[in-house]
Design a protein around this motif. Structure first.
Motif, PDB file in Angstrom:
ATOM      1  N   GLU A 119     -12.629 -34.882-105.708  1.00 14.71           N
ATOM      2  CA  GLU A 119     -13.916 -35.313-105.078  1.00 14.71           C
ATOM      3  C   GLU A 119     -15.069 -34.719-106.132  1.00 14.71           C
ATOM      4  N   ALA A 120     -16.274 -35.244-106.214  1.00 11.28           N
ATOM      5  CA  ALA A 120     -17.402 -34.433-106.916  1.00 11.28           C
ATOM      6  C   ALA A 120     -18.617 -35.138-106.706  1.00 11.28           C
ATOM      7  N   ALA A 121     -19.544 -34.366-106.704  1.00  8.78           N
ATOM      8  CA  ALA A 121     -21.174 -34.802-106.867  1.00  8.78           C
ATOM      9  C   ALA A 121     -21.828 -33.843-107.673  1.00  8.78           C
ATOM     10  N   ILE A 122     -22.720 -34.194-108.509  1.00  6.43           N
ATOM     11  CA  ILE A 122     -23.544 -33.454-109.355  1.00  6.43           C
ATOM     12  C   ILE A 122     -25.201 -33.599-108.982  1.00  6.43           C
ATOM     13  N   LEU A 123     -25.414 -32.129-108.999  1.00  4.97           N
ATOM     14  CA  LEU A 123     -27.064 -31.713-108.838  1.00  4.97           C
ATOM     15  C   LEU A 123     -27.516 -31.412-110.115  1.00  4.97           C
ATOM     16  N   SER A 124     -28.359 -32.385-110.485  1.00  7.58           N
ATOM     17  CA  SER A 124     -28.908 -31.926-111.722  1.00  7.58           C
ATOM     18  C   SER A 124     -30.623 -31.967-111.912  1.00  7.58           C
TER      19      SER A 124
END
Length: 419
Positions: free
Chosen positions: A42-47
């Motif tokens: 699972e993954a999410a990216i905060l940029s």
């Protein structure tokens, strides 16, 4: 699988490093699918301009970090000194603190919550959220709301946009006679436009990749009684010298304002100063521009001193906010531990069901042979009792010393046996 946050932020890495690991929002979906295809479940990216963080469920932190380096074509050793890796409860606490504005350059700022929610939506649309991250982010946003409702963490907070105005006023004093250029037309530029518009500058211009979006923002500015127009980014070289104040924040991966463009503008302006704020990561303005005379160039990191106004009251509120965060982390970790026992509980129930079915079949066969119902039920109940108690009884009989005492206590607790 473990929960991890892997990333860099304004406290661990300068903008020169952060811009190398930043993600363009348009490419986040494909990046997430690539990450979860091999290196995470699972993954999410905060940029954002101040941070790039991977939120993921993975066997270990090595593979996601290697993926981050590979994706940006970097040597892992070049970013390793700036990276923080937070597992499990530390990752949960970090997520809660970030969304609540406790980890921001501007303590208590609210914009990060919207950016966080947008990142989660992108991950959800990309299909890279599972049960663990979905629950984490649901709780994260609940905690952020609780913190803002029950503390004054957002009180007296000066935003990056307001800080840019304050810096401009230090250079020009009254900016009512200055011409302002905004490069980009996203959320950050829109916030800056509102703050500068309140100072009633001489004129405002929006330069954007698409004229439609730039015009929409220019019209909004004009509705406040300020002369505003929109141009395309391609028109910048011909118009750049007109402006005294330049604020830029785009998603471009390459600089938009080069050294040559600014040098030409300075010459055409006869060395009248230009105040510039680059809020983009990666940066929109070439770093060498800062070396020019008559140019005052600031990045997001340079605004740190300005945004400390009102810090004392927000730090007091932060103490109360941290108490809320700590309590909610404990609640979430209890949920995670319960989630880890689900496979064991399922296996236990499956085994009990197989035993029940086997004994039930024996009982039905006895009834079919003419045995009395009372006798069959007696045999069924005895068989089930013996089967279900055999494992704990056998384990207790085989245990010795401290192991026997511990096991006896567990069995008493499980079966509610009073000593």
């Amino acid at each position: 699988m473990q929960l991890y946050v892997i990333g860099v932020n304004h406290t661990t890495a300068p903008v020169q490093i952060r811009e190398n690991v930043a993600f363009n929002s348009e490419h986040l979906g494909s990046a997430l699918r690539e990450l979860t295809s091999h290196d995470a479940t699972e993954a999410a990216i905060l940029s954002t301009c101040n941070r790039t963080e991977l939120y993921c469920s993975a066997e270990n932190s090595d593979k996601p970090l290697q993926w981050l380096s590979h994706y940006h074509k970097l040597d892992t050793s070049s970013i390793q000194p700036y990276i923080y890796t937070l597992p499990n409860d530390e990752a949960v606490k970090h997520a809660f603190r970030v969304a609540s504005g406790l980890d921001s350059m501007v303590l208590g700022e609210a914009q990060i919550l919207g950016q966080f929610k947008q990142s989660v939506k992108i991950a959800q649309d990309a299909g890279t959220l599972g049960t663990l991250l979905h629950k984490l982010f649901q709780r994260t946003f609940e905690v952020a709301k609780e913190v803002r409702t029950n503390t004054d963490i957002g009180a007296n907070s000066i935003s990056m946009s307001a800080a840019a105005v304050k810096l401009a006023q230090r250079i020009f004093g009254d900016i009512s006679q200055q011409k302002v250029l905004f490069i980009g037309a996203g959320e950050m530029i829109e916030l800056c436009a509102d703050h500068f518009a309140a100072q009633k500058p001489k004129s405002m211009m929006v330069a954007n990749r698409t004229l439609e979006r730039g015009t929409a923002l220019a019209e909004k500015i004009s509705s406040q009684g300020i002369k505003a127009q929109a141009i395309l980014l391609n028109d910048l070289p011909d118009r750049f010298a007109e402006f005294d104040i330049v604020i830029t924040s785009t998603a471009s991966q390459l600089p938009i304002v080069g050294l040559g463009m600014v040098e030409s503008a300075i010459k055409a302006r006869r060395h009248r100063p230009i105040f510039m704020v680059d809020l983009a990561v990666p940066r929109d303005i070439e770093a060498e521009v800062a070396q020019l005379d008559d140019v005052f160039l600031y990045t997001v990191d340079d605004l740190a001193q300005v945004v400390t106004d009102g810090m004392a009251s927000r730090q007091e509120a932060a103490v109360d906010a941290e108490v809320i965060v700590t309590a909610r982390v404990e609640n979430f970790m209890q949920w995670m531990k319960k989630r880890d026992t689900v496979p064991t509980i399922k296996a236990l129930r499956d085994q009990a069901e197989l035993t029940r079915q086997a004994e039930l079949e024996k009982a039905l066969k006895l009834i079919q042979k003419g045995e009395s119902a009372e006798k069959v039920l007696e045999a069924l109940s005895n068989a089930l009792t013996n089967k279900f108690l055999h494992a704990p009884s056998h384990a207790l009989n085989q245990a010795h010393g401290d192991e026997h005492a511990k096991l006896e206590d567990v069995i008493k607790q499980l079966y509610h046996i009073k000593s």
